[in-house]
Scaffold this motif. Structure first.
Motif, PDB file in Angstrom:
ATOM      1  N   ILE A  10       0.841  -1.190   0.000  1.00  0.00           N
ATOM      2  CA  ILE A  10       0.000   0.000   0.000  1.00  0.00           C
ATOM      3  C   ILE A  10       0.883   1.249   0.000  1.00  0.00           C
ATOM      4  CG2 ILE A  10      -1.719   1.328   1.273  1.00  0.00           C
ATOM      5  CD1 ILE A  10      -2.879  -1.220   2.322  1.00  0.00           C
ATOM      6  N   LEU A  11       0.678   2.108  -0.988  1.00  0.00           N
ATOM      7  CA  LEU A  11       1.376   3.392  -1.053  1.00  0.00           C
ATOM      8  C   LEU A  11       0.564   4.435  -0.298  1.00  0.00           C
ATOM      9  CD1 LEU A  11       3.457   5.462  -2.217  1.00  0.00           C
ATOM     10  CD2 LEU A  11       1.939   5.655  -4.215  1.00  0.00           C
ATOM     11  N   VAL A  12       1.231   5.174   0.595  1.00  0.00           N
ATOM     12  CA  VAL A  12       0.590   6.241   1.359  1.00  0.00           C
ATOM     13  C   VAL A  12       1.346   7.533   1.109  1.00  0.00           C
ATOM     14  CG1 VAL A  12      -0.127   7.066   3.633  1.00  0.00           C
ATOM     15  CG2 VAL A  12      -0.111   4.601   3.152  1.00  0.00           C
ATOM     16  N   THR A  13       0.696   8.516   0.483  1.00  0.00           N
ATOM     17  CA  THR A  13       1.302   9.841   0.366  1.00  0.00           C
ATOM     18  C   THR A  13       0.846  10.685   1.544  1.00  0.00           C
ATOM     19  OG1 THR A  13      -0.457  10.964  -0.884  1.00  0.00           O
ATOM     20  CG2 THR A  13       1.100   9.608  -2.149  1.00  0.00           C
ATOM     21  N   GLY A  14       1.623  11.729   1.875  1.00  0.00           N
ATOM     22  CA  GLY A  14       1.324  12.467   3.104  1.00  0.00           C
ATOM     23  C   GLY A  14       1.541  11.582   4.305  1.00  0.00           C
ATOM     24  N   ALA A  15       2.522  10.682   4.191  1.00  0.00           N
ATOM     25  CA  ALA A  15       2.712   9.623   5.183  1.00  0.00           C
ATOM     26  C   ALA A  15       3.180  10.127   6.532  1.00  0.00           C
ATOM     27  CB  ALA A  15       3.706   8.591   4.640  1.00  0.00           C
ATOM     28  N   SER A  16       3.804  11.303   6.574  1.00  0.00           N
ATOM     29  CA  SER A  16       4.307  11.826   7.840  1.00  0.00           C
ATOM     30  C   SER A  16       3.289  12.711   8.552  1.00  0.00           C
ATOM     31  CB  SER A  16       5.599  12.611   7.615  1.00  0.00           C
ATOM     32  OG  SER A  16       5.389  13.680   6.701  1.00  0.00           O
ATOM     33  N   GLY A  17       2.111  12.888   7.945  1.00  0.00           N
ATOM     34  CA  GLY A  17       1.065  13.684   8.564  1.00  0.00           C
ATOM     35  C   GLY A  17       0.318  12.913   9.638  1.00  0.00           C
ATOM     36  N   LEU A  27      -1.404  -0.382   9.654  1.00  0.00           N
ATOM     37  CA  LEU A  27      -1.069  -1.352   8.611  1.00  0.00           C
ATOM     38  C   LEU A  27       0.109  -2.230   9.020  1.00  0.00           C
ATOM     39  CD1 LEU A  27      -1.391   0.864   5.400  1.00  0.00           C
ATOM     40  CD2 LEU A  27      -3.037  -0.813   6.265  1.00  0.00           C
ATOM     41  N   LEU A  28       1.141  -1.628   9.573  1.00  0.00           N
ATOM     42  CA  LEU A  28       2.319  -2.402   9.974  1.00  0.00           C
ATOM     43  C   LEU A  28       1.974  -3.413  11.060  1.00  0.00           C
ATOM     44  CD1 LEU A  28       5.064   0.393  10.009  1.00  0.00           C
ATOM     45  CD2 LEU A  28       4.641  -1.309   8.228  1.00  0.00           C
ATOM     46  N   ARG A  48       8.788  -3.879   6.866  1.00  0.00           N
ATOM     47  CA  ARG A  48       7.632  -3.696   5.990  1.00  0.00           C
ATOM     48  C   ARG A  48       7.398  -2.231   5.613  1.00  0.00           C
ATOM     49  NH1 ARG A  48       4.433  -8.142   5.285  1.00  0.00           N
ATOM     50  NH2 ARG A  48       4.771  -9.909   6.675  1.00  0.00           N
ATOM     51  N   LEU A  49       8.286  -1.337   6.003  1.00  0.00           N
ATOM     52  CA  LEU A  49       8.105   0.085   5.725  1.00  0.00           C
ATOM     53  C   LEU A  49       9.249   0.628   4.887  1.00  0.00           C
ATOM     54  CD1 LEU A  49       6.695   2.816   6.091  1.00  0.00           C
ATOM     55  CD2 LEU A  49       7.850   3.038   8.306  1.00  0.00           C
ATOM     56  N   GLN A  50       8.911   1.189   3.727  1.00  0.00           N
ATOM     57  CA  GLN A  50       9.908   1.808   2.845  1.00  0.00           C
ATOM     58  C   GLN A  50       9.502   3.253   2.574  1.00  0.00           C
ATOM     59  OE1 GLN A  50      10.432  -0.140  -0.952  1.00  0.00           O
ATOM     60  NE2 GLN A  50      11.561   1.568  -1.831  1.00  0.00           N
ATOM     61  N   TRP A  51      10.397   4.182   2.908  1.00  0.00           N
ATOM     62  CA  TRP A  51      10.147   5.598   2.642  1.00  0.00           C
ATOM     63  C   TRP A  51      10.688   5.977   1.272  1.00  0.00           C
ATOM     64  CZ3 TRP A  51       7.201   8.864   5.455  1.00  0.00           C
ATOM     65  CH2 TRP A  51       6.879   8.484   6.757  1.00  0.00           C
ATOM     66  N   ILE A  52       9.919   6.798   0.531  1.00  0.00           N
ATOM     67  CA  ILE A  52      10.381   7.324  -0.747  1.00  0.00           C
ATOM     68  C   ILE A  52      10.126   8.831  -0.781  1.00  0.00           C
ATOM     69  CG2 ILE A  52       9.965   5.138  -1.940  1.00  0.00           C
ATOM     70  CD1 ILE A  52       7.453   6.441  -3.184  1.00  0.00           C
TER      71      ILE A  52
END
Length: 307
Positions: A10-17, A27-28, A48-52
């Motif tokens: 699952i891609l999450v944008t605004g992930a640090s909000g 999710l994790l 299971r977490l990858q930051w881009i």
């Protein structure tokens, strides 16, 4: 649904909000793989977490679902013309780049849930707020509404993707968001009523936001727009009374509308105006809210925060 998501990407944008952080933690905890997009460089040791920081990273990935939450905080900084453009571009441009990347790398997630806000409905210039809005209600010619219209239009322009729009109310939860700022003057027994106190307070618990996203992932409906708000109907003064009772405080000073406008300018709309909004589409499809009334939501958040 969660069993179906195990080991999915699952891609999450605004992930640090605020919402993104809560959603990723959830999710994790349920063994879902998360690709988290943020403009700020971040790293994680979680397997299971990858930051881009750039959507070009999607070229090497497979996506099952996308949650698009990107956008600068609406409540930080006075609404100058420059600030307004930044707020719009942080949403519209990121959404545009996201869909361009999905197209470029031929990615077809099962569902994309893209954020918006109930500010879409605007306000009634004569009454200062709107009553009984649902997903079919029309927008207004004010900044918040126009920003949301542009944000949604960019996502819905890409008809080849299965996109659902969620129009969020004020999101309450632990560990951040706007709630601590709203509770502070009550905690210190200072400010009670703001303006008339009759302006709508349309809210939703962050746990229900998470469950609504998961619900929309599996929805087979052709409906595209959903109000993600609690089925509650309260105003600002009712919020103060409920919060004060839980906190065992007695705020007593009113804050006149004119003072808010002097302090915040056009941004005072966020406090003095609003909309009564119902989650008509979610309820029609059988979604069950865990927190349907303000007292249960605030009590859970406040008690959890003090434990």
């Amino acid at each position: 649904m969660l069993s179906d998501l195990k080991n999915k990407n699952i891609l999450v944008t605004g992930a640090s909000g605020f919402i993104g952080t809560h959603f990723i933690e959830y999710l994790l905890a349920h063994q879902v793989n998360v690709i988290a997009y943020s403009r700020q460089k971040r790293t994680s040791k979680h397997a299971r977490l990858q930051w881009i920081q750039d959507f070009t990273a999607l070229a090497q990935l497979q996506l099952d679902f996308v949650v698009n939450l990107a956008g600068e905080s609406i409540g930080e900084g006075r609404w100058t013309d420059v600030r307004k453009q930044k707020l719009i571009q942080s949403r519209v441009r990121t959404t545009q780049q996201l869909y361009q990347a999905l197209s470029q790398y031929d990615l077809r997630p099962q569902c994309i849930v893209s954020g918006s806000a109930i500010g879409y409905y605007g306000i009634d210039p004569q009454q200062k707020w709107l009553n009984d809005c649902d997903e079919s209600s029309v927008p207004q010619a004010i900044f918040m509404s126009e920003m949301c219209q542009q944000w949604e239009a960019e996502a819905l322009r890409h008809t080849e993707q299965n996109t659902k729009i969620m129009r969020l109310g004020v999101v309450f939860g632990q560990g951040g968001g706007i709630l601590p700022q709203m509770l502070l003057p009550i905690k210190i027994g200072l400010i009670g009523r703001i303006g008339s106190g009759r302006q709508p307070m349309t809210w939703v618990h962050v746990d229900d936001v998470i469950q609504a996203i998961l619900f929309l992932f599996q929805s087979q409906s052709t409906h595209t727009v959903y109000n993600v708000v609690a089925p509650d109907h309260i105003d600002q003064m009712q919020f103060v009374r409920v919060a004060a009772k839980i906190l065992k405080r007695k705020p007593f000073l009113p804050l006149p509308s004119i003072v808010m406008r002097m302090l915040m300018g056009e941004q005072a709309q966020l406090v003095l105006n609003g909309q009564y909004v119902q989650p008509k589409a979610l309820l029609a499809e059988g979604f069950d809210f865990q927190y349907t009334d303000l007292q249960s939501a605030l009590r859970q958040i406040i008690q959890h925060s003090t434990n």
